[in-house]
Design an enzyme around this catalytic site. Structure first.
Site, short mmCIF file in Angstrom:
data_model
loop_
_atom_site.label_atom_id
_atom_site.label_comp_id
_atom_site.label_asym_id
_atom_site.label_seq_id
_atom_site.Cartn_x
_atom_site.Cartn_y
_atom_site.Cartn_z
N GLU A 45 0.71 -1.22 0.29
CA GLU A 45 -0.08 -0.05 0.25
C GLU A 45 1.02 1.37 -0.05
O GLU A 45 1.07 1.96 -1.09
CB GLU A 45 -0.84 -0.21 1.08
CG GLU A 45 -2.04 0.84 0.96
CD GLU A 45 -3.53 0.31 1.77
OE1 GLU A 45 -4.36 1.06 1.52
OE2 GLU A 45 -3.47 -0.82 2.01
N GLU A 82 -2.42 0.17 13.27
CA GLU A 82 -3.64 0.44 12.39
C GLU A 82 -4.80 0.05 13.26
O GLU A 82 -6.03 0.98 13.36
CB GLU A 82 -3.67 -0.44 11.34
CG GLU A 82 -4.93 0.05 10.22
CD GLU A 82 -4.73 -0.55 8.91
OE1 GLU A 82 -3.87 -1.51 8.76
OE2 GLU A 82 -5.18 -0.06 7.99
C1 BGC Z 1 -5.43 2.77 4.73
C2 BGC Z 1 -5.96 3.60 5.36
C3 BGC Z 1 -6.66 4.55 4.67
C4 BGC Z 1 -7.91 3.57 4.14
C5 BGC Z 1 -9.01 4.33 3.80
C6 BGC Z 1 -6.60 1.93 4.05
O1 BGC Z 1 -6.11 0.75 3.50
O2 BGC Z 1 -4.34 1.99 5.24
O3 BGC Z 1 -5.24 4.18 6.72
O4 BGC Z 1 -7.24 5.72 5.34
O5 BGC Z 1 -7.43 2.72 3.47
O6 BGC Z 1 -10.05 3.74 4.08
#
Ligand code: BGC
Length: 905
Positions: free
Chosen positions: A481, A759
C-alpha cells in the site's frame, strides 16, 4: 555568538524556503527566516537588516550587492520574501542578518548562510533523458550508465543537477554523490519530477573523470501499492523505462567552464550486480557480478552499449522542496534466534523503516535471503501475512571473498524482525544493523512525564511518523500500500508538526495534492494518485478534506501565507464540488468510496463488545467535514485579504450548520446515531448552537460510559474526542481514556508489545493472535493523532489561531491522571518553547521558556493569584509578567519572552 555591548538578541538558524543552505531553489523570491536567541526577558526585535551578496567575500565585507534591505522597522523574522535584484538560474546567494532589540540596540551580524538558485527555465537543461532500450516490464536488472571525460584544469566549483524517471544513485570517480536515498522521490511523474543539485567540487579532478549512475524502478516503473488490485497492473505505473537526466556544470580554475550532460555519449549495461529492485518486493543482488571500478576512469567498458536517448518529457521539472530521504538512525538487534535449523531471526527491538546492513558469511554462490516482518508467530518464525503482496525480501549472492557487506539501494521495508536463511555461515548478532531512513525533517518536539506508558506512547508515535514520511505522508510502510492516504494525514498533521518540522515536507506534498485533484474539484483519497485521478479513489469526505485542513495547519504553525495563496483556489474548488453536488447542504451525494469514521468501534472483535452503535452515520460524518472545510476556507480567504470570499464562505458555513442541526440534531441535543464520534465531531467543528453544547457533552460522556469508559470512535474522531473532553470540563475522563490499559486503548497495544502505533486497536491480542491479515498494519499513525492532545493538554503548548506561527501562543498545561510531572518542548519557527510542570508537597512548580520576539498567554494552575509566585517574587514584582485574570482554576498571565519559574501553592 558574541553580542555587541547591550544587545539582547542574536540572530541564528537562518533558513531559506525552510531549508538549511539549500542547493537549488526555484522560487524566484525565496523566503528567508531566522530566530533570535536571547537570555533576556522581554527581548524582542524592532528592526532587521538583511544582506545578500553574490560572493562570500562580498558578504564578509558587508556588501549587499544582491539585496541590502537597510534597516527595516519590523518585528518579523519569518516568511520574508527576497526583494533584491532578479535572481538567475544557478545564482549563489550568501546572506546574513542583524536585528535591533527593544532598546534599539543592533545585534552582531548572524553567521553567514547561503542558498543557490536552481535551473529556473526548462531551457537551462541541455541534458537528455537516457537509459537503455530494455523496458523493465519484469522485475529486471538495474540499468547502469557511465561516461568518462577530461577536465583540462583544476576545478574551482562543480554542481551536478540530476533526476530520474525511477530512482538513481549517482557516482563520480568511485564515490557516491550525496547521501540522499530514493531520489528523486515520489511525485506524480506525469505532472512533476523533482530534481536535486549536489555540490561535487571535491569529487572531481583535473584530467580523467568518470560519472556513473545506477537506476532503480522506484515508484515510476516498479511496484506501487494497490496497483495490482486497482488497475490489474503490478508494475510500470508511470512508465517502463527508467531514465536519467543529469547535468554536471564545472567551473575551472582557468576561468573556463565545462558541461557534461546525459546524452548518447554515455554507455550502459544491465549486467551489474543489482538483478532486480522494487520498493515493495525488495532487492536481489549478485555480488559475483560486481564490476570493480566501473565508476572510475580506468574501467574497460567495451561490453557496454550506447545509452538510449529518449524524448523530452511533458512533466514539469521542479527543484526538490523537501528535505531529502537519508539515513537518520542506526539500530542494533537486541536478540538473535534460530527457530528452525539454518533460519535465523534478528530482533531489532523496534518496528522501524529502512533496510539492513548485513555482514554476510558463507561460500561463493550461496544466496542469503532476508525476509522482513513486523511481528513473530507463536513459534518464533516471522509473521508476514499482513504484508499482503509486498515481499519485502532482499537476496544477496556471495562472491566468496569475506568480509562481504550487503546493503540494498532501491527499496525500503517496514520491520522489526529480519529472517536470514540460505547461507552456511552462522551469523552473530553484530552482523546486522537496522538503517532507519526517512525524509530528514528536523525534530521539533520532546516529551517526558512521570508515566512510563505515556512516554512509550509518545515514542511510538514518533517512530510511526519516522516510518511513514518518505517524501509523502504514507498510511503504512510495509504492506503493498504505502500510499499518501489523505484521511490519515488530515488527522495526524498537527501531531506530526509538534514532532518534526514539516514545513518543507508539506510544501512539496501540497503540490502532489493539487496534482492529484480531479478536474471537477474532487481531491484524491491519496496523493500522489497513480491510478487515474478523475476515475477512482477521489472525492471522499474526511480524505479529500485534507486538501483544506493540511495547508491551514501549515499556516497556523509556520505562518505560510504563500502556501494559502497558492492553494486557495484548489481548496475552493473542493468545497464548491461538495456544495454544487449537494445543494441542500447535507452531503448525501458524491462521496466516492465513503470510508466514514474509519476503524470505529463497530470493527472491533471482542467478546461482549457491541457489534454496532459506534459508527457515526456516514452522511453526518460527511456533512460535518463539509462544514469544517468551508469554515477553514473562509478563514483562509480572510488571511488572504479576500473579504468577499471570506464572507461568502462564512455564510455558507452558517448555512451548513443550520442544515446539520435541522437534519440530525434533536431538541435535546441527541445527534442521530447517538455515537461518541458524532458529538466529538460536532463539538470540535463548532457545529452546535451554544445551548446545545453542554447537552452534547453529556451525551458524549454517557456514550463513553456505555462502553465502560472506552472509546468507540474511529480515527477521525478519537483525538478530537480527547480534545473536546478536555475543552468541556471532562479532563479527568480524557486522562482516564489515555491511561486505559484495557482494550481498546493505546495502553493495551503497548502492553501487547507495540513499539509503533497500530492500525487497529486489536492488531494483536495475546491468546487470540493477529487481526485480519488483509488489513493489519503495525505502523499506521492515524490513532497516534492523540499526540496532539498530549502536547496541547499534558504539556500545554497551543498555537494561537489569531497570531499564527507562534508570534503569540498559549501555554495551558492541565495536570491530571495521577501524573506528578511532565515536560515538553516545541522548537517553533520563532524559537524554542518549553513547558515543564511538577507537583510536589508544596504545590506546583511550572517552568516555561518563551522565545525572544514572541509572547504567550500562560495558564498557571492555582487557587488564586496570591498563591502564585515567579522566581520567588509576587507576580506583580516579576518583570515580563502581566496578570490578566483568574479563570477555571488557573491564573492567566501574559508573558514577554524569556524563562520563568512559577510556584503555585
Ligand atoms: C489505509 C488507511 C486509509 C484507508 C481508507 C487503508 O487501506 O491503510 O489508513 O485511510 O485505506 O479507508
Amino acid at each position: 555568538m558574541v553580542q555587541p555591548e547591550g544587545s539582547s538578541l542574536s540572530p541564528a538558524s537562518l533558513r531559506c524556503e525552510y531549508l538549511v543552505n539549500p542547493g537549488a531553489i526555484d522560487a524566484r523570491q525565496p523566503r528567508l527566516s531566522w530566530i533570535s536567541d536571547s537570555s533576556v526577558r522581554g527581548a524582542r526585535q524592532t528592526a532587521y537588516q538583511i544582506l545578500v551578496s553574490g560572493t562570500p567575500e562580498g558578504l564578509a565585507a558587508n556588501r549587499g550587492d544582491l539585496w541590502d534591505t537597510g534597516k527595516v522597522a519590523s518585528d518579523e523574522s519569518i516568511q520574508i520574501a527576497y526583494g533584491g535584484k532578479a535572481l538567475r538560474s544557478r545564482q549563489r546567494c550568501y546572506w546574513k542578518v542583524r536585528v535591533w532589540d527593544q532598546a534599539g540596540k543592533a545585534s552582531a551580524w548572524s553567521r553567514p548562510a547561503q542558498w543557490a538558485m536552481g535551473l529556473l527555465e526548462q531551457s537551462d537543461w541541455s541534458a537528455k533523458w537516457i537509459g537503455d532500450k530494455l523496458p523493465s516490464v519484469e522485475n529486471v536488472a538495474a540499468t547502469m550508465l557511465r561516461r568518462t571525460f577530461k577536465l583540462p584544469a583544476n576545478v574551482k566549483s562543480a554542481t551536478v543537477y540530476a533526476t530520474a524517471l525511477g530512482l538513481y544513485e549517482l557516482r563520480i570517480n568511485g564515490r557516491r554523490v550525496g547521501d540522499q536515498l530514493l531520489a528523486p522521490e515520489f511525485t506524480d511523474y506525469n505532472a512533476r519530477v523533482q530534481y536535486q543539485a549536489y555540490d561535487v567540487t571535491p569529487l572531481l579532478q583535473q584530467g580523467d573523470n568518470t560519472i556513473g549512475a545506477i537506476l532503480g524502478d522506484g515508484w515510476y516503473a516498479g511496484g506501487i501499492g494497490l496497483a495490482q488490485i486497482v488497475i490489474k497492473k503490478s508494475r510500470n505505473i508511470y512508465g517502463n523505462h527508467p531514465r536519467l537526466l543529469a547535468q554536471l556544470e564545472v567551473e575551472l580554475a582557468d576561468g573556463t567552464t565545462e558541461r557534461i550532460v546525459t546524452d548518447a555519449s554515455w554507455k550502459t549495461t544491465r549486467e551489474g550486480p543489482i538483478r532486480s529492485a522494487d520498493l515493495l518486493d525488495g532487492e536481489v543482488y549478485d555480488a559475483r557480478r560486481e564490476m570493480p571500478g566501473w565508476d572510475t576512469a580506468g574501467f574497460a567498458d567495451g561490453a557496454w552499449t550506447a545509452a538510449d536517448v529518449a524524448e523530452p518529457i511533458k512533466a514539469q521539472l521542479t527543484a526538490q522542496a523537501n528535505e531529502p530521504i537519508r539515513v537518520v538512525k542506526e539500530i542494533r538487534p537486541i536478540a538473535l534466534t534460530e527457530p528452525k535449523p539454518g533460519v535465523f531471526i534478528f530482533d531489532l527491538g523496534q518496528n522501524m523503516v529502512g533496510w539492513c546492513r548485513l555482514i554476510v558469511r558463507g561460500k561463493a554462490g550461496e544466496t542469503a535471503m532476508l525476509r522482513h516482518a513486523e511481528a513473530l508467530n507463536d513459534d518464533g518464525t516471522v509473521y508476514t501475512e499482513n504484508l499482503r503482496a509486498a515481499k519485502q525480501t532482499d537476496r544477496y549472492t556471495l562472491r566468496g571473498n569475506a568480509p562481504e557487506t550487503f546493503e540494498p539501494h532501491f527499496t525500503y521495508h517496514g520491520f522489526r524482525y529480519v529472517e536470514l536463511s540460505g547461507v552456511t555461515g552462522k551469523p552473530v548478532i553484530r552482523d546486522m544493523m537496522g538503517r532507519v531512513f526517512h525524509s530528514d525533517m528536523p525534530e521539533s518536539g520532546a516529551f517526558a512525564s512521570s508515566d512510563a506508558m505515556l512516554n512509550k506512547l509518545w515514542e511510538n508515535i514518533r517512530w510511526t511518523q519516522r516510518g511513514n514520511m518518505h517524501s509523502i505522508p504514507t498510511d503504512c510502510p510495509q504492506r503493498d500500500e504505502r500510499l499518501g492516504w489523505m484521511g490519515d494525514i488530515l488527522v495526524f498533521a498537527q501531531t506530526g508538526i509538534f514532532n518534526f518540522d514539516m514545513a518543507a515536507f508539506f510544501t512539496k506534498w501540497m503540490r502532489d495534492v493539487r496534482d492529484a485533484q480531479a478536474d471537477d474539484g474532487r481531491y484524491a483519497d491519496f496523493s500522489p494518485h497513480p491510478f487515474g485521478r478523475n476515475e477512482r479513489f477521489t472525492g471522499v469526505p474526511g480524505w479529500g478534506d485534507a486538501g483544506v485542513v493540511v495547508p491551514w495547519r501549515v499556516y497556523q504553525n509556520y505562518g505560510d501565507r504563500k502556501m494559502l495563496a497558492e492553494h486557495f483556489e484548489s481548496a475552493r474548488r473542493w468545497v464548491e464540488y461538495v456544495r454544487t453536488t449537494n445543494p441542500d447542504l447535507l452531503w448525501r451525494k458524491g462521496r466516492g468510496n465513503d470510508y466514514g469514521d474509519w476503524l470505529n468501534g463497530d470493527t472491533l472483535i471482542q467478546e461482549g463488545w457491541p457489534k454496532q452503535g459506534a459508527q457515526v452515520p456516514k452522511e453526518i460524518f460527511a456533512t460535518a467535514m463539509f462544514a469544517h472545510s468551508t469554515d477553514l476556507l473562509s478563514r483562509m480567504a480572510k488571511v488572504l485579504g479576500n473579504d468577499g470570499e471570506a464572507k461568502k464562505y462564512s455564510a455558507l458555513f452558517a448555512d451548513i450548520k443550520a442544515a446539520f442541526n435541522r437534519a440530525y440534531v434533536t431538541p435535546d441535543g441527541v445527534i442521530q446515531g447517538n455515537t461518541q464520534a458524532g458529538y466529538a465531531l460536532a463539538l470540535h467543528f463548532d457545529l452546535l448552537p451554544e445551548q446545545m453544547r453542554p447537552l452534547a457533552v453529556k451525551h458524549m460522556v454517557d456514550g463513553i460510559a456505555a462502553y465502560r469508559n472506552h472509546m468507540s470512535t474511529g480515527f477521525h474522531s478519537t483525538y478530537r474526542m480527547m480534545l473536546e473532553l478536555t475543552r468541556w470540563g471532562q479532563n479527568d475522563l480524557a486522562y482516564r481514556l489515555i491511561s486505559n490499559r484495557t482494550f481498546p486503548s493505546w495502553g493495551y497495544t503497548i502492553e501487547n508489545g507495540a513499539t509503533t502505533i497500530w492500525e487497529r486497536w486489536d492488531g494483536y491480542v495475546k491468546g487470540r493472535g493477529f487481526q485480519d491479515k488483509g488489513m493489519n498494519s503495525f505502523n499506521h499513525y492515524a490513532i497516534g493523532a492523540v499526540g496532539e492532545w498530549i502536547n496541547r493538554v499534558i504539556v500545554g503548548i497551543n498555537p494561537d489561531d489569531d497570531s499564527p506561527a507562534y508570534k503569540h501562543f498559549i501555554l495551558r498545561p492541565r495536570p491530571g491522571g495521577g501524573l506528578t510531572w511532565a515536560r515538553g518542548s516545541y522548537n517553533s519557527v520563532r524559537g524554542f518553547i518549553e513547558s515543564h510542570w511538577r507537583l510536589g508537597g508544596n504545590g506546583l512548580m511550572y517552568a516555561v521558556a518563551i522565545p525572544a520576539n514572541t509572547t504567550a498567554t500562560v495558564f498557571v494552575p492555582a487557587k488564586d493569584a496570591a498563591s502564585v509566585t515567579e522566581g520567588g517574587r509576587p507576580l506583580d514584582k516579576s518583570p515580563g509578567v502581566e496578570f490578566l485574570r483568574f479563570e477555571d482554576g488557573a491564573v492567566v498571565l501574559n508573558l514577554q519572552s524569556g524563562s520563568y519559574t512559577f510556584e503555585s501553592r
